[in-house]
Design a protein around this motif. Structure first.
Motif, PDB file in Angstrom:
ATOM      1  N   LEU A   1      52.443  21.989  26.495  1.00 37.35           N
ATOM      2  CA  LEU A   1      52.622  23.161  27.355  1.00 37.35           C
ATOM      3  C   LEU A   1      54.050  23.246  27.892  1.00 37.35           C
ATOM      4  O   LEU A   1      54.641  24.327  27.957  1.00 37.35           O
TER       5      LEU A   1
ATOM      6  N   ARG B   1      57.066  21.640  44.917  1.00 34.77           N
ATOM      7  CA  ARG B   1      57.273  20.425  44.125  1.00 34.77           C
ATOM      8  C   ARG B   1      56.285  19.333  44.503  1.00 34.77           C
ATOM      9  O   ARG B   1      55.676  18.688  43.643  1.00 34.77           O
ATOM     10  N   LEU B   2      56.125  19.114  45.801  1.00 36.07           N
ATOM     11  CA  LEU B   2      55.177  18.080  46.239  1.00 36.07           C
ATOM     12  C   LEU B   2      53.774  18.382  45.732  1.00 36.07           C
ATOM     13  O   LEU B   2      53.062  17.495  45.266  1.00 36.07           O
TER      14      LEU B   2
ATOM     15  N   ILE C   1      50.195  27.413  35.551  1.00 36.83           N
ATOM     16  CA  ILE C   1      50.232  26.320  36.532  1.00 36.83           C
ATOM     17  C   ILE C   1      48.900  25.562  36.491  1.00 36.83           C
ATOM     18  O   ILE C   1      48.872  24.328  36.486  1.00 36.83           O
TER      19      ILE C   1
ATOM     20  N   MET D   1      48.873  23.386  33.430  1.00 35.38           N
ATOM     21  CA  MET D   1      49.696  22.176  33.615  1.00 35.38           C
ATOM     22  C   MET D   1      48.942  21.155  34.462  1.00 35.38           C
ATOM     23  O   MET D   1      48.865  19.978  34.097  1.00 35.38           O
ATOM     24  N   LEU D   2      48.392  21.595  35.598  1.00 37.79           N
ATOM     25  CA  LEU D   2      47.700  20.660  36.490  1.00 37.79           C
ATOM     26  C   LEU D   2      46.466  20.062  35.801  1.00 37.79           C
ATOM     27  O   LEU D   2      46.153  18.885  35.984  1.00 37.79           O
TER      28      LEU D   2
ATOM     29  N   THR E   1      58.358  19.849  36.400  1.00 32.57           N
ATOM     30  CA  THR E   1      57.985  18.996  37.536  1.00 32.57           C
ATOM     31  C   THR E   1      56.611  18.380  37.290  1.00 32.57           C
ATOM     32  O   THR E   1      56.398  17.180  37.514  1.00 32.57           O
ATOM     33  N   SER E   2      55.672  19.189  36.813  1.00 35.69           N
ATOM     34  CA  SER E   2      54.312  18.714  36.502  1.00 35.69           C
ATOM     35  C   SER E   2      54.328  17.701  35.366  1.00 35.69           C
ATOM     36  O   SER E   2      53.636  16.683  35.417  1.00 35.69           O
TER      37      SER E   2
ATOM     38  N   ASP F   1      55.613  14.292  36.279  1.00 38.87           N
ATOM     39  CA  ASP F   1      54.604  13.596  37.089  1.00 38.87           C
ATOM     40  C   ASP F   1      53.414  13.157  36.236  1.00 38.87           C
ATOM     41  O   ASP F   1      52.838  12.086  36.473  1.00 38.87           O
TER      42      ASP F   1
ATOM     43  N   ASP G   1      63.214  15.651  47.765  1.00 41.96           N
ATOM     44  CA  ASP G   1      62.997  17.101  47.925  1.00 41.96           C
ATOM     45  C   ASP G   1      62.887  17.497  49.395  1.00 41.96           C
ATOM     46  O   ASP G   1      63.452  18.511  49.817  1.00 41.96           O
TER      47      ASP G   1
ATOM     48  N   VAL H   1      50.563  26.725  44.569  1.00 40.75           N
ATOM     49  CA  VAL H   1      51.874  26.569  43.921  1.00 40.75           C
ATOM     50  C   VAL H   1      52.394  27.937  43.471  1.00 40.75           C
ATOM     51  O   VAL H   1      53.576  28.253  43.658  1.00 40.75           O
TER      52      VAL H   1
ATOM     53  N   GLN I   1      58.317  24.625  37.126  1.00 38.74           N
ATOM     54  CA  GLN I   1      57.030  24.067  37.544  1.00 38.74           C
ATOM     55  C   GLN I   1      56.462  23.169  36.453  1.00 38.74           C
ATOM     56  O   GLN I   1      55.996  22.063  36.723  1.00 38.74           O
TER      57      GLN I   1
ATOM     58  N   ARG J   1      57.316   8.258  42.578  1.00 39.58           N
ATOM     59  CA  ARG J   1      56.722   9.444  43.205  1.00 39.58           C
ATOM     60  C   ARG J   1      57.197   9.656  44.639  1.00 39.58           C
ATOM     61  O   ARG J   1      57.568  10.773  45.025  1.00 39.58           O
TER      62      ARG J   1
ATOM     63  N   ASP K   1      59.503  12.856  46.088  1.00 40.20           N
ATOM     64  CA  ASP K   1      59.069  13.671  47.233  1.00 40.20           C
ATOM     65  C   ASP K   1      60.082  13.609  48.365  1.00 40.20           C
ATOM     66  O   ASP K   1      60.444  14.636  48.960  1.00 40.20           O
TER      67      ASP K   1
ATOM     68  N   SER L   1      52.911  20.073  43.174  1.00 41.32           N
ATOM     69  CA  SER L   1      52.810  20.029  41.703  1.00 41.32           C
ATOM     70  C   SER L   1      52.591  18.606  41.205  1.00 41.32           C
ATOM     71  O   SER L   1      52.316  18.404  40.030  1.00 41.32           O
ATOM     72  N   ARG L   2      52.744  17.635  42.098  1.00 41.82           N
ATOM     73  CA  ARG L   2      52.616  16.228  41.698  1.00 41.82           C
ATOM     74  C   ARG L   2      51.245  15.671  42.094  1.00 41.82           C
ATOM     75  O   ARG L   2      50.773  15.910  43.192  1.00 41.82           O
ATOM     76  N   LEU L   3      50.638  14.919  41.172  1.00 39.38           N
ATOM     77  CA  LEU L   3      49.294  14.366  41.404  1.00 39.38           C
ATOM     78  C   LEU L   3      49.259  12.841  41.334  1.00 39.38           C
ATOM     79  O   LEU L   3      48.222  12.229  41.586  1.00 39.38           O
ATOM     80  N   THR L   4      50.385  12.238  40.958  1.00 33.43           N
ATOM     81  CA  THR L   4      50.432  10.773  40.789  1.00 33.43           C
ATOM     82  C   THR L   4      50.720  10.094  42.131  1.00 33.43           C
ATOM     83  O   THR L   4      51.758  10.355  42.730  1.00 33.43           O
TER      84      THR L   4
END
Lengths: 135, 135, 135, 135
Positions: free
Chosen positions: C114, B71-72, B4, B7-8, C37-38, C41, A64, B26, C34, A57, A61, B74-77
């Protein structure tokens, strides 16, 4: 790095004293972005990928953020100093965060050791060019 | 924007209260990056391109910064809050700078008017999501 | 998608019949980038990440290819048809490869379901816009 | 280029004979992307920017395509050969198109001369690595 300096020097707005610092930083940003992209992908191929998710991760980041920062810094026409500074500050955080994570794996994975090195070099150059640009 | 949010929401780490604010941001970042890329290219085709060089430059910078920020976000990990905040701060500066420039041309060029609108919307969402994320 | 159509329509070189197809494709490219990217992650946060490395890899590639393609397609000034076509062809391969991979996980991971859907929609739009552009 | 080779060699899936060709190509892609970003910005600062709009457009496209291609080529995990080949083909078109345009301005603008040189070098490396990868 030499070709970056040549490109920046051939710009109609060149001549400023900051060309060298700028060229070194752009080179460091490219090296760091490439190292982070490579390191994320190498971590993905490791047997213990499950223990490397934070590393992947931060690598993604950092890649980018460095890529965007390299583009801003490659431009000399009608530069907005506040934006360049804010983006460099974000980049310093990205490089430091990724370096700290990769340093934790550096003794048993060469790609993390190299990536950490590249992140630290990039962090340094970003801080230096911020000083050069505000001088 | 709906896709979006979907996806999240499908992310193993989802469930946080910030999904809506994040999805809106996003979406705004993508809309702004696209508008800036389009506006730079439209300025390039205008007869008085020579008077639009600052607009093209801020468009290109803003597109690059928004794309990285999207991009940042969109990431949750294993998110690093400091990095996301620093990148959002840079993005607010990028959007504001570009909006101010485009607003100056908004009355005689529709692409600048629309682009300024998208930049302002993105600036607002970035500030709001910063509040949501630090809450 | 509406704001993309407005941006493209406000371009000095607009007026071509392909604005709708182009706007739909740019929207699909952003949605796909998007989603990829999601999804990469989200895979990273799954317990069985070790079995998802190919999915993460194709997601990352597809996100990068779609982002570049969206930029080319957002530009209307002095377009080189051969380049746009070649990039769209690469993008079709990226979307199809990623869709096939994600479809294999679609029944037990919503983010893959998705993402596959978005990749297939993007693949279709890219093929359609290629026809519209060469018409 | 050396650090790129080191990164690729430290990858768990390395060992293939194509590491050198791959590292050279990634280095050429970064150099080309940087040159194109710089050249577009330098053209923007020229007095006769109105005569350089096609050059700026091909520079921007080439920078975006090279950046995406460099990322794909930096990854070695679960590579899809068809996608890499299709993206390299698009990249060859981008580099050739940009080189041809910049060569037309090379005798009176150093940034175009350098950029054309970098585009030609990148075009060559992309074609060579395609051969190495399909061998």
């Amino acid at each position: 790095m030499q070709h970056i300096g040549s490109m920046l020097s051939s710009h109609p707005r060149a001549g400023a004293d900051d060309t060298d610092a700028r060229a070194r930083t752009v080179a460091a940003l490219h090296a760091c972005a490439q190292a982070c992209t490579s390191c994320a992908d190498a971590c993905l191929a490791e047997d213990d990928v499950a223990s490397l998710t934070r590393c992947i991760r931060t690598d993604l980041d950092c890649a980018d953020v460095c890529a965007a920062t390299a583009r801003l810094l490659s431009r000399l026409t009608e530069t907005d100093g506040n934006l360049v500074r804010a983006q460099l500050e974000a980049c310093v955080v990205a490089c430091r965060t990724c370096a700290e994570e990769c340093e934790g794996h550096a003794d048993h994975m060469e790609h993390c050791r190299l990536c950490a090195e590249m992140c630290r070099a990039c962090e340094r150059e970003c801080m230096e060019v911020m000083r050069a640009l505000s001088a």
